[in-house]
Design an enzyme around this catalytic site. Structure first.
Site, PDB file in Angstrom:
ATOM      1  N   GLY A 102       0.840  -1.182   0.000  1.00 48.70           N
ATOM      2  CA  GLY A 102       0.000   0.000   0.000  1.00 48.70           C
ATOM      3  C   GLY A 102       0.874   1.231   0.000  1.00 48.70           C
ATOM      4  O   GLY A 102       2.000   1.226  -0.511  1.00 48.70           O
TER       5      GLY A 102
ATOM      6  N   ARG B 162      -2.678  -7.929  -1.671  1.00 50.01           N
ATOM      7  CA  ARG B 162      -3.830  -8.836  -1.678  1.00 50.01           C
ATOM      8  C   ARG B 162      -4.216  -9.236  -3.101  1.00 50.01           C
ATOM      9  O   ARG B 162      -4.595 -10.372  -3.364  1.00 50.01           O
ATOM     10  CB  ARG B 162      -5.000  -8.153  -0.972  1.00 50.01           C
ATOM     11  CG  ARG B 162      -6.263  -8.997  -0.870  1.00 50.01           C
ATOM     12  CD  ARG B 162      -7.283  -8.299  -0.005  1.00 50.01           C
ATOM     13  NE  ARG B 162      -7.522  -6.920  -0.444  1.00 50.01           N
ATOM     14  CZ  ARG B 162      -8.284  -6.066   0.203  1.00 50.01           C
ATOM     15  NH1 ARG B 162      -8.866  -6.418   1.342  1.00 50.01           N
ATOM     16  NH2 ARG B 162      -8.462  -4.829  -0.258  1.00 50.01           N
TER      17      ARG B 162
ATOM     18  N   ASP C 186       9.782  -4.344  14.559  1.00 49.66           N
ATOM     19  CA  ASP C 186       9.259  -3.165  15.251  1.00 49.66           C
ATOM     20  C   ASP C 186       7.976  -3.502  15.990  1.00 49.66           C
ATOM     21  O   ASP C 186       7.525  -2.721  16.831  1.00 49.66           O
ATOM     22  CB  ASP C 186       9.000  -2.029  14.255  1.00 49.66           C
ATOM     23  CG  ASP C 186       8.581  -0.746  14.956  1.00 49.66           C
ATOM     24  OD1 ASP C 186       9.256  -0.367  15.930  1.00 49.66           O
ATOM     25  OD2 ASP C 186       7.580  -0.132  14.547  1.00 49.66           O
TER      26      ASP C 186
ATOM     27  N   HIS D  68       7.887  -0.731  18.633  1.00 51.03           N
ATOM     28  CA  HIS D  68       6.761  -0.193  17.862  1.00 51.03           C
ATOM     29  C   HIS D  68       6.873   1.329  17.726  1.00 51.03           C
ATOM     30  O   HIS D  68       6.004   2.078  18.175  1.00 51.03           O
ATOM     31  CB  HIS D  68       5.426  -0.576  18.508  1.00 51.03           C
ATOM     32  CG  HIS D  68       4.284  -0.523  17.508  1.00 51.03           C
ATOM     33  ND1 HIS D  68       3.131  -1.274  17.639  1.00 51.03           N
ATOM     34  CD2 HIS D  68       4.112   0.187  16.364  1.00 51.03           C
ATOM     35  CE1 HIS D  68       2.309  -1.022  16.645  1.00 51.03           C
ATOM     36  NE2 HIS D  68       2.889  -0.128  15.849  1.00 51.03           N
TER      37      HIS D  68
ATOM     38  N   GLY E  64       7.556   2.852  14.622  1.00 53.97           N
ATOM     39  CA  GLY E  64       7.491   3.238  13.221  1.00 53.97           C
ATOM     40  C   GLY E  64       6.757   4.551  12.997  1.00 53.97           C
ATOM     41  O   GLY E  64       7.100   5.326  12.102  1.00 53.97           O
TER      42      GLY E  64
END
Length: 313
Positions: A146, A169, A251, A275, A277
């Site tokens: 994405g 996907r 992360d 975490h 990011g």
């Protein structure tokens, strides 16, 4: 019609907010700033536990839009069933691309070049020299292409890579090349030196990186997870790390936060960041711009951006 807007920022901190709504500051405190039933637009507090984010939702009987400040929306999804039909859920596309892509590149380079070992050597006053892998000439696979996956590739572009493969996907074509469907992962994994996970957490991606996925990664490959912890089967990852066959830079973890004593802390070949990011100096101006834009559209009854789903459809 209700006009309350719940914000995790004070309204005077956001330039360009439209006039009209009653702006209520709420960043997850125990006490609500007003009656949740009067809230029309709910901005979910950032970096709060899901229980905090979801707590007011069942009482928000008049809410028409729920806006997260994260790219993922899994932390609010369980409470959406309590809302009436027609409520729009919007994510923070455009807010986290720069900071998450920066961290991804940091984790890749730090892991390949052995930065954690250098830091430990500095602590021990040891000169730990020697050859280390380079990112140049490597093949990188981005799983989840994405806006964040695309931003990651933008930052990888100058590093003289042998190849970048993209998976999402469904298949599509981009300016940089084809995006392959998830079904092609088995054939792409053995060819990839670095596998970057930047996919949202959904029912189809939960546990995506299981023992079979990991077994298809080439010997010496690096797994980088900047997506969500449950995308990876932690037990299966530990088995591969402890064998020394692959390395990882994470992360996000499952569980999260990673508790003291968890074996992942001291597994060989793993670099863990807590975490981070999203929470950088880049977050604040981008988040505030998004809120000003979204609320201007909302007040003017124009279509909102970044709509992930609408309840009841």
């Amino acid at each position: 019609m209700t006009s309350d807007v719940w914000l995790p920022f004070h309204a005077d901190e956001i330039e360009g907010l439209p006039e009209g709504p009653a702006y209520r500051f709420w960043d997850g405190d125990q006490d609500f700033p007003a009656d949740p039933a009067d809230c029309a637009f709910y901005v979910v507090p950032y970096m709060k536990p899901p229980a905090v984010s979801q707590r007011p939702l069942p009482a928000m009987t008049s809410v028409r839009a729920v806006q997260t400040l994260s790219a993922g929306v899994d932390h609010v999804l369980p409470s959406l069933k309590s809302l009436r039909p027609g409520v729009m859920l919007c994510n923070a596309r455009g807010v986290h691309e720069a900071s998450t892509a920066e961290l991804t590149l940091t984790l890749v380079l730090a892991s390949l070049r052995g930065i954690p070992d250098f830091v430990r050597g500095q602590d021990d006053e040891e000169w730990r020299s020697g050859f280390r892998p380079s990112l140049a000439d490597k093949s990188v696979l981005i799983v989840g292409y994405g806006s964040i996956g695309s931003a990651i590739e933008d930052r990888l572009a100058p590093f003289e890579l042998a190849r970048v493969a993209r998976v999402a996907r469904s298949a599509r074509t981009t300016e940089r090349g084809p995006v392959r469907p998830l079904t092609e992962l088995p054939s792409l994994l053995p060819e990839s030196d670095v596998v970057v996970l930047s996919t949202p957490l959904t029912e189809s991606t939960r546990g995506l990186v299981d023992a079979e996925f990991l077994s298809r990664m080439k010997d010496g490959a690096l797994l980088v997870n900047v997506a969500r912890g449950p995308v990876v089967d932690t037990k299966a990852l530990l088995a591969e790390l402890e064998s020394g066959r692959i390395t990882a830079a994470l992360d996000v973890t499952d569980p999260e936060p990673l508790p003291p004593g968890h074996p992942l802390w001291h597994a060989p070949g793993v670099l863990i960041s807590p975490h981070v990011g999203g929470p950088t100096s880049a977050f604040w101006p981008r988040a505030k711009r998004l809120l000003a834009q979204q609320l201007t559209l909302f007040v003017n009854r124009e279509p909102l951006r970044n709509v992930v789903l609408t309840t009841g459809t």
